[in-house]
Motif scaffolding. Structure first.
Motif, mmCIF file in Angstrom:
data_model
loop_
_atom_site.group_PDB
_atom_site.id
_atom_site.type_symbol
_atom_site.label_atom_id
_atom_site.label_comp_id
_atom_site.label_asym_id
_atom_site.label_seq_id
_atom_site.Cartn_x
_atom_site.Cartn_y
_atom_site.Cartn_z
ATOM 1 N N ASP A 496 28.869 41.814 26.222
ATOM 2 C CA ASP A 496 27.486 41.656 26.666
ATOM 3 C C ASP A 496 26.553 41.594 25.470
ATOM 4 O OD1 ASP A 496 25.042 43.884 28.057
ATOM 5 O OD2 ASP A 496 25.103 41.691 28.022
ATOM 6 N N ASN A 500 19.841 41.064 22.862
ATOM 7 C CA ASN A 500 19.734 41.482 21.464
ATOM 8 C C ASN A 500 20.767 40.770 20.586
ATOM 9 O OD1 ASN A 500 21.603 42.761 22.943
ATOM 10 N ND2 ASN A 500 21.353 44.767 21.967
ATOM 11 N N PHE A 507 24.863 42.552 12.889
ATOM 12 C CA PHE A 507 25.742 43.695 12.767
ATOM 13 C C PHE A 507 27.169 43.270 12.476
ATOM 14 C CE2 PHE A 507 27.844 47.512 14.832
ATOM 15 C CZ PHE A 507 27.635 48.302 13.726
ATOM 16 N N MET B 1 17.718 45.259 24.511
ATOM 17 C CA MET B 1 18.152 46.662 24.602
ATOM 18 C C MET B 1 19.241 46.965 23.593
ATOM 19 S SD MET B 1 16.794 48.894 26.368
ATOM 20 C CE MET B 1 18.082 50.121 26.354
ATOM 21 N N ASN B 2 19.298 48.165 23.345
ATOM 22 C CA ASN B 2 20.317 48.610 22.417
ATOM 23 C C ASN B 2 21.698 48.421 23.030
ATOM 24 O OD1 ASN B 2 21.646 49.820 20.432
ATOM 25 N ND2 ASN B 2 21.178 51.911 21.090
ATOM 26 N N LEU B 3 22.526 47.911 22.246
ATOM 27 C CA LEU B 3 23.862 47.638 22.750
ATOM 28 C C LEU B 3 24.584 48.943 23.059
ATOM 29 C CD1 LEU B 3 26.197 45.657 23.177
ATOM 30 C CD2 LEU B 3 26.837 46.128 20.813
ATOM 31 N N ASN B 4 24.400 49.825 22.185
ATOM 32 C CA ASN B 4 25.230 51.018 22.252
ATOM 33 C C ASN B 4 24.370 52.267 22.352
ATOM 34 O OD1 ASN B 4 26.921 53.110 21.800
ATOM 35 N ND2 ASN B 4 28.195 51.933 20.393
ATOM 36 N N PRO B 5 24.394 52.856 23.496
ATOM 37 C CA PRO B 5 23.513 54.011 23.712
ATOM 38 C C PRO B 5 23.783 55.138 22.733
ATOM 39 C CG PRO B 5 24.817 53.524 25.674
ATOM 40 C CD PRO B 5 25.228 52.557 24.632
ATOM 41 N N PHE B 6 24.911 55.097 22.207
ATOM 42 C CA PHE B 6 25.275 56.101 21.242
ATOM 43 C C PHE B 6 24.331 56.127 20.072
ATOM 44 C CE2 PHE B 6 29.465 58.053 19.901
ATOM 45 C CZ PHE B 6 29.028 59.239 20.422
ATOM 46 N N TRP B 7 24.061 54.947 19.613
ATOM 47 C CA TRP B 7 23.193 54.881 18.440
ATOM 48 C C TRP B 7 21.783 55.321 18.776
ATOM 49 C CZ3 TRP B 7 26.770 55.557 15.840
ATOM 50 C CH2 TRP B 7 27.862 54.709 15.692
ATOM 51 N N MET B 9 21.016 57.576 20.599
ATOM 52 C CA MET B 9 21.004 59.024 20.491
ATOM 53 C C MET B 9 20.714 59.438 19.068
ATOM 54 S SD MET B 9 21.523 61.075 22.916
ATOM 55 C CE MET B 9 22.144 62.442 21.952
ATOM 56 N N LEU B 44 17.641 58.107 25.765
ATOM 57 C CA LEU B 44 18.839 57.758 26.489
ATOM 58 C C LEU B 44 18.487 56.847 27.641
ATOM 59 C CD1 LEU B 44 20.874 60.978 26.972
ATOM 60 C CD2 LEU B 44 21.579 58.880 25.904
ATOM 61 N N ILE B 47 20.917 54.578 32.875
ATOM 62 C CA ILE B 47 22.276 54.050 32.968
ATOM 63 C C ILE B 47 22.264 52.790 32.123
ATOM 64 C CG2 ILE B 47 23.894 52.833 34.459
ATOM 65 C CD1 ILE B 47 23.915 55.876 34.770
ATOM 66 N N PRO B 48 23.114 52.752 31.141
ATOM 67 C CA PRO B 48 23.072 51.590 30.246
ATOM 68 C C PRO B 48 23.296 50.312 31.030
ATOM 69 C CG PRO B 48 24.622 53.258 29.482
ATOM 70 C CD PRO B 48 24.150 53.689 30.833
ATOM 71 N N ASN B 50 24.127 47.477 29.938
ATOM 72 C CA ASN B 50 25.294 46.737 29.499
ATOM 73 C C ASN B 50 26.594 47.406 29.893
ATOM 74 O OD1 ASN B 50 24.296 48.710 27.951
ATOM 75 N ND2 ASN B 50 24.232 47.515 26.058
ATOM 76 N N ALA B 51 26.455 48.550 30.529
ATOM 77 C CA ALA B 51 27.694 49.177 30.977
ATOM 78 C C ALA B 51 28.211 48.488 32.227
ATOM 79 C CB ALA B 51 27.483 50.640 31.275
ATOM 80 N N LYS B 105 22.334 50.794 13.057
ATOM 81 C CA LYS B 105 23.515 50.364 13.797
ATOM 82 C C LYS B 105 24.690 51.303 13.701
ATOM 83 C CE LYS B 105 22.027 45.706 13.347
ATOM 84 N NZ LYS B 105 21.731 44.814 12.231
ATOM 85 N N SER B 106 24.796 51.999 12.625
ATOM 86 C CA SER B 106 25.961 52.864 12.504
ATOM 87 C C SER B 106 25.612 54.112 11.728
ATOM 88 C CB SER B 106 27.097 52.117 11.796
ATOM 89 O OG SER B 106 28.115 53.034 11.475
#
Lengths: 1002, 296
Positions: A496, A500, A507, B1-7, B9, B44, B47-48, B50-51, B105-106
């Motif tokens: 997905d 973005n 990245f 949106m942010n791809l990864n909710p982790f980041w 955080m 947060l 619910i993401p 992209n999930a 990103k990381s």
């Protein structure tokens, strides 16, 4: 010239107060003045015609003023013809209207009409006139309305002028004994308006004092008149309380008002005794809607008028304490402690049946959630933490009740959730921290670990590793879980990339040519719910950290220093002197200290241990105490002391409350008489020949004479031991445990010094004979005193066996071992044997039984533990969350208990084939409950805690439920909850590793 | 949106410390990064989004046994928080002249800049990137690579990588921390070591011809500083970028920096709102404070 006047007349008559200013706009002030004078001339004519002095009767001088309806006065001079009275009334209405509408003159000078009114003493003469006639309720009403209009709507300050103020005060004092509801309503409305005027212009305050001071009395009539309405229901009560609050905020600025209220009025005792009175009319048993029910939400108490009324009064106390002068605040707080909490609430918390005790606990919880003012909260908290009822701290009793298997257990849990949610150092100190300060619960070498930081989430990992295999996210994920998964992946390779693209692209090329890569892991599905837990943990920890900034110490294993507070040092010192300093501080309230010293000096201290055992383990072991010792073995009680002045006061106040119409006997009556005298004297001056008459005093006196001076109070109740030995009256619900519960109740009351309290209680009971009757009866039962000696010995032997070198084998450290029996706090409390306190013990022992607990108990339980774990103090944090800390063998840790529960679950899962299926069903069931949970939480707005149970359950909406499951399957629900609880704890541990180390800003 | 909710955080978590950082390095950091605000605010997601598409059966391909030996599912969380913990340690150290922040990103990549205030490399402003191995803290020592290879015996003249490993031959969890790497990076510019050099030329010159070495260093510093305003080497919203002084952009930040000191008292008062305590300092008795109710 008549036009405006007729118009005014109709306006006044119809009570329409809008648009009046328009009516007179443009009317020449001189014209108004002329009209006013004309009217007055007409009025004076009538007045003089009926003036007994002018009628030159020799007898007339005896009673100019005749207040007593139907007494000789009016008959002597003959009734005033109705048409004349009406004429005066009409003229007066017009005149008042003109006065009201008059603007003040230049530079604040009096307007001409006002000047005339003052010069001619119009108001006073009118008042005397109304006294001349029959001073009926209608008449009072009329006069009150008149002033209410003037005070509320006059365009220039009127109350600064004595000729206006004085008759007003006379009127007020003459209304003091009124009982007609209409008059009361109007009186309170007028008083309310006067208070608004006072609040706007405090300079008038002095005048209110002075008017009476001139006559040798210091009084504040407005205030005194309002007091009887403090606890009224409905509009009248509300207006009275609003008005009183205005005066309270005045008192904060005005030393004199404060002093007067604190020293010369019964404001504070009336408020406090009122609480007691209202409390006594609350239902002693609540109808519990369902098993889940654990605290009084708003929708519950809105159904209970008596509770609403109580909360109104409590809220009023709260407001008074917030705005009033410190002297008043301290006094009120002390009365609430000594007049409500100790004599009423404490016995109520120790009533006979579980239902009653449960109900009181729920009330206490509600009160704690309703009070906001720190000073009042402190009063309640010091009652809970420090007060001893029958020699046992209230706190200890409450803690022990967590372990009761009935509704009481749940309600007690809810109470502690509220307490913990206050972020109060004193509460946390007594509940947990004081047991941790000495650091005896861990190995000596471990002390440095207390403040160590878990950099690599090792504890979180260990906690999560306890996840039962049937709930593991790795294995056979339930269909629900996939919805809750997110992809944790190498950046750009995600399927997905809507929205973005740019970033992902960049990245994916983040290799900078040096071959360095910076991706975490590969594609893994993560449990989204864990992110929610992290987020919640972050919120609760940071708000807790913020709140705890006001605390006195960090509790990090160094401050306070462990060496300084070894057990025994920490235990009891100061307990005696710590008794509410609020009360002791005030020399004028000797009650608390007196009662306290009575207890200490008068009797052998009872064995604390025996008493503290109350309800601990009561349902699995029943050490029934015998209460058959001979009564002679008790030392004879010293002769009862003269009741302190304070108590006498209280008694009197309560008596007056009983009567229904509160009057400040002496002072107030003095005041009324002063006004009478003024009235007489002044009317005499005006009328030249009047002599003092006793008619008005007679009018008011009956009210006070009616107050019964003896109310069946026996001041010399012998101070004897009372054992609340009521094992027969236990409720049916407790059938199986009857003797245990009887044992619980089998506590010894130290009645010495209690006799005062007893009398007081008695008094309160008389307020509500119906509710009180039962209790009275219970107390009257012949009670057998119990001798403490035997028990003491038994306990001492018990202690001796608890030596540190020989820990009992069953208590040995063994995370997967057999279930350790919960040891009651009191048994170990006085020993150096490592012990983390009864509260932690009782929580852990309930947690250990998680599988058999109902869902709601587990929700509350895990909620409390999670909230405890969010506290940033290293002592607490390390004890609850640091899985690497090595504890003393006798100390049980949260982790150990969790490990035991995990084992139980694994065994269960292995023995039941359909366990996984049941779990799935239960998950659906829980998620279906979620929305209702959140709603309750919002509408309830209840607990001071920010913890909502809904939060722990997965947030995604589920597919339709495949299978119904009964809530009876506690072990299935507990398994799910356990898994979620692990996540919650792990998330808290992880957030601690970050948050607690960041210097907090903003 | 942010791809990864982790980041998001981590973004969120490290916001406060970072803003502290920014204010310290007022003149340096690019504040007007357009990406900044939206990212910074991110919380947060409920619910993401992209999930949703990823509901295909999970390819439990490589269940990573994390270093801690527990559930693979939580491994990334442990790593993330370990790095956050490292970052908070860095903040606590208040290393002179060093500023870092993790990339958007990381969390494994940190951007940094170091200001040399005296010595041979005086006035040098060197940007660098720290790369942390993904099996942290059980792997190798993190790498530190300068954007422009500084002329220094321990800096690789081609890649710009600093020889960190000589100082941390074995990376030991609990003992070694990333702030130590940063500290080391600072030290090398004040205390020159020439043994086993990555840049033999520099090492030899330093030993044999210090004057020439010095002039080469001056050239290198000039070169680095001349590229100061270049776009960041790695395109990342949180990459450190410099721009010339622009009052419209920087003045406000500078002012805030200088007024910063006064603020703590202010919110000390405000923070009294929620908690309660009547315990006298030095006592463990409840309600031991002399003046009871602390009035708000």
């Amino acid at each position: 010239m008549c036009d405006p006047v007729t118009m005014m007349a109709s306006v006044v008559a119809s009570g329409n107060r809008d648009g009046q200013s328009l009516v007179l706009k443009g009317v020449d002030p001189e014209t108004c003045m002329i009209v006013f004078k004309n009217h007055w001339a007409q009025v004076v004519k009538i007045l003089e015609k009926h003036d007994p002095l002018r009628s030159s009767s020799a007898l007339s001088s005896l009673s100019v003023i005749n207040l007593t309806a139907g007494s000789s006065g009016s008959s002597r001079f003959g009734p005033i013809p109705g048409d004349e009275a009406n004429a005066v009334q009409n003229y007066v209405e017009h005149m008042l209207f003109l006065l009201m509408e008059e603007e003040s003159g230049q530079a604040g000078a009096m307007g001409p009409i006002l000047e005339f009114v003052v010069m001619e003493n119009v108001m006073e003469r009118l008042f005397v006139w109304s006294l001349r006639r029959e001073f009926t309720d209608d008449m009072k009403l009329e006069q009150l309305k008149m002033y209410e209009m003037l005070v509320g709507q006059a365009r220039q300050p009127l109350l600064h002028h004595k000729p206006i103020l004085r008759p007003l005060m006379m009127l007020l004092s003459s209304c003091s004994s009124t009982t007609a509801p209409a008059v009361e309503a109007e009186l309170v409305l007028l008083l309310n308006q006067l208070c608004y005027v006072l609040a706007k212009d405090p300079s008038i305050l002095e005048l209110f004092f002075h008017t009476s001071e001139d006559q040798g009395a210091t009084n504040f009539l407005i205030f005194s008149l309002l007091i009887p309405f403090i606890h009224r229901e409905g509009t009248v009560g509300q207006q009275a309380r609003d008005a009183l609050l205005l005066i309270m905020s005045l008192s904060a600025e005005n030393e004199r008002v404060a002093k007067h209220i604190a020293e010369n009025t019964f404001f504070c005792p009336v408020l406090a005794t009122g609480l007691s009175g209202l409390y006594s009319s609350l239902p002693t048993k609540l109808e519990v809607p369902n098993e889940e029910w654990h605290c009084l939400h708003k929708e519950d108490w809105l159904q209970m008028p008596s509770l609403i009324q109580f909360l109104n009064s409590l809220e009023f106390c709260n407001a008074v304490i917030q705005v009033a002068h410190p002297d008043i605040r301290d006094q009120l707080v002390s009365y609430i402690y000594n007049g409500f909490l100790v004599p009423v609430l404490a016995p109520a918390l120790h009533k006979v049946t579980l239902e009653e005790v449960m109900t009181t606990t729920a009330y206490l919880d509600l009160f704690l959630r309703s009070v906001t003012e720190p000073a009042l909260l402190q009063t309640f908290l010091s009652f809970i933490l420090l007060h001893r009822h029958e020699n046992v701290h209230i706190l200890d009793t409450l803690v022990s009740r967590i372990n009761t298997p009935f509704q009481l257990g749940i309600v007690s849990l809810a109470l502690f959730r509220t307490l913990i949610g206050l972020y109060c150092e004193d509460v946390m100190l007594q509940l947990v921290l004081r047991y941790l300060i000495p650091c005896n619960h861990m190995m000596l070498s471990q002390r440095r670990v207390v403040r160590e930081r878990d950099c690599y989430s090792a504890s979180a990992a260990k906690i999560l590793a306890l996840t039962p295999s049937c709930c593991s996210p790795d294995r056979s994920p339930p269909p629900l879980r996939q919805l809750d998964s997110i992809l944790f992946s190498k950046g750009g390779e995600t399927p997905d990339n809507s929205g973005n693209t740019e970033e992902e692209m960049s990245f994916s090329e983040e290799n900078d040519g040096s071959g360095n890569s910076c991706t975490i892991g590969s594609e893994i599905y993560l449990d989204v719910s864990y992110l929610h837990y992290l987020y919640d943990a972050r919120l609760s920890i940071s708000s807790c950290i913020r709140a705890c900034r006001v605390w006195s110490a960090p509790y990090d294993g160094e401050d306070p220093p462990p060496e300084k507070y070894q057990p025994g040092v920490l235990e009891e010192p100061g307990l005696t002197s710590r008794h509410p300093q609020i009360a002791l501080k005030k020399a004028q309230h000797p009650f608390a200290s007196q009662a306290g010293s009575c207890v200490l000096s008068g009797t052998d201290p009872l064995p604390v241990n025996q008493l503290e055992l109350e309800w601990d383990d009561s349902y699995d072991a029943c050490p029934v105490q015998t209460a058959d010792a001979p009564a002679e073995s008790r030392p004879p009680p010293p002769p009862p002391a003269e009741p302190p002045k304070h108590i006498q006061e209280m008694r009197r106040t309560a008596r007056m409350l009983v009567k229904g119409s509160y009057i400040e006997e002496n002072d107030f009556q003095d005041d009324v008489m002063v006004y009478d005298l003024i009235a007489k004297k002044d009317s005499g001056n005006v009328e030249r020949t009047s002599k003092p008459s006793s008619s008005q005093t007679e009018e008011t006196k009956p009210g006070s004479a009616d107050i019964p001076l003896k109310n069946g109070l026996n001041l010399t109740l012998p101070g004897s031991a009372i054992v609340d030995n009521s094992r027969n009256s236990l409720d049916a619900k407790a059938n199986g445990q009857t003797d245990c519960n009887a044992n619980l109740q089998n506590t010894t009351a130290v009645a010495l010094g209690d006799d005062l309290l007893a009398q007081y209680e008695e008094l309160i009971r008389t307020l509500d004979p119906e509710a009180g009757g039962k209790q009275v009866k219970a107390d009257r039962e012949v009670k057998k005193p119990i001798t403490p000696v035997e028990v003491v010995e038994e306990d001492e032997m018990d202690f001796a066996s608890f030596s540190a070198e020989t820990p009992e084998p069953e208590k040995l450290h063994s995370p997967f071992g057999t279930i350790n029996r919960f040891r009651s706090g009191s048994a170990t409390k006085n020993h150096s044997l490592p012990f983390t306190g009864p509260f932690i013990s009782v929580l852990l022992s309930r947690l250990e039984n998680m599988l058999s607990n109902s869902l709601h108990v587990n929700l509350l339980l895990t909620g409390i533990l999670a909230q405890l774990a969010a506290y940033p103090q290293p002592l607490l944090r390390s004890f609850l969350l640091n899985t690497n800390l090595v504890f003393q063998p006798t100390v049980r840790s949260l982790y150990q208990v969790l490990a035991i529960v995990k084992n139980q679950i694994e065994e269960l899962a292995a023995s039941k084939k359909d366990f996984t299926e049941l779990i799935t069903a239960a998950q659906h069931c829980l998620m279906a409950r979620e929305p209702s949970f959140i709603e309750t939480d919002k509408s309830g707005g209840s607990s001071g805690s920010n913890h909502h149970e809904g939060g722990r359950i997965l947030k995604n909406s589920p597919p339709p439920k495949p299978k119904a499951i009964s809530l009876e399957r506690t072990e299935v629900f507990a398994t799910i909850l356990f898994t979620e609880f692990l996540k919650e704890l792990a998330a808290i541990a992880q957030e601690h590793s970050i948050l607690s180390y960041i210097p907090m800003e903003e | 949106m942010n791809l990864n909710p982790f980041w998001s955080m981590s973004t969120n978590t490290s916001r406060k410390p970072r803003s502290d950082n920014e204010e310290q390095s007022g003149h340096g950091e690019q504040r007007a990064s357009p990406a900044r605000m939206p990212f910074g605010r991110k919380q947060l997601p409920p619910i993401p989004k992209n999930a949703a598409p990823i509901t295909k059966p999970s390819p439990m391909g490589t269940p990573i046994q994390s270093a801690n030996g527990t559930h693979a599912s939580y491994g990334p969380f442990y790593l993330e928080y370990s790095l956050l913990a490292e970052f908070t340690l860095v903040i606590k150290q208040k290393l002179p002249g060093i500023y870092v922040q993790p990339s958007y990103k990381s969390a494994l990549m940190w951007f940094g800049v170091i200001f040399i205030r005296h010595g041979l490399y005086q006035d040098g402003v060197f940007k660098f990137t720290v790369y942390i191995p993904d099996n942290y803290p059980d792997g190798e020592c993190p790498k530190l690579v300068f954007d422009i290879p500084v002329f220094h015996p321990l800096v690789d003249p081609v890649s710009g990588e600093l020889d960190v490993r000589r100082a941390f031959t074995k990376w030991r969890r609990n003992h070694n921390h990333i702030w130590q790497v940063l500290m080391y990076a600072r030290t090398v510019f004040y205390k020159i070591n020439t043994t086993d050099p990555l840049n033999p030329e520099a090492a030899v010159l330093y030993e044999k011809d210090v004057q020439l070495f010095k002039s080469k260093v001056v050239d290198s510093v000039k070169l680095c500083n001349s590229h100061l305003f270049d776009q960041p080497k790695i395109d990342d919203p949180y990459a450190i970028s410099f721009s010339p002084w622009n009052p419209a952009v920087h003045e406000e930040a500078k002012d805030r920096m200088f007024t910063y000191k006064r603020r703590p008292e202010d919110h000390h008062k405000a923070s009294q709102a929620s908690g309660l305590s009547w315990v006298k300092p030095g006592s463990t008795q409840p309600f031991s404070k002399e003046d009871n109710p602390p009035q708000s």
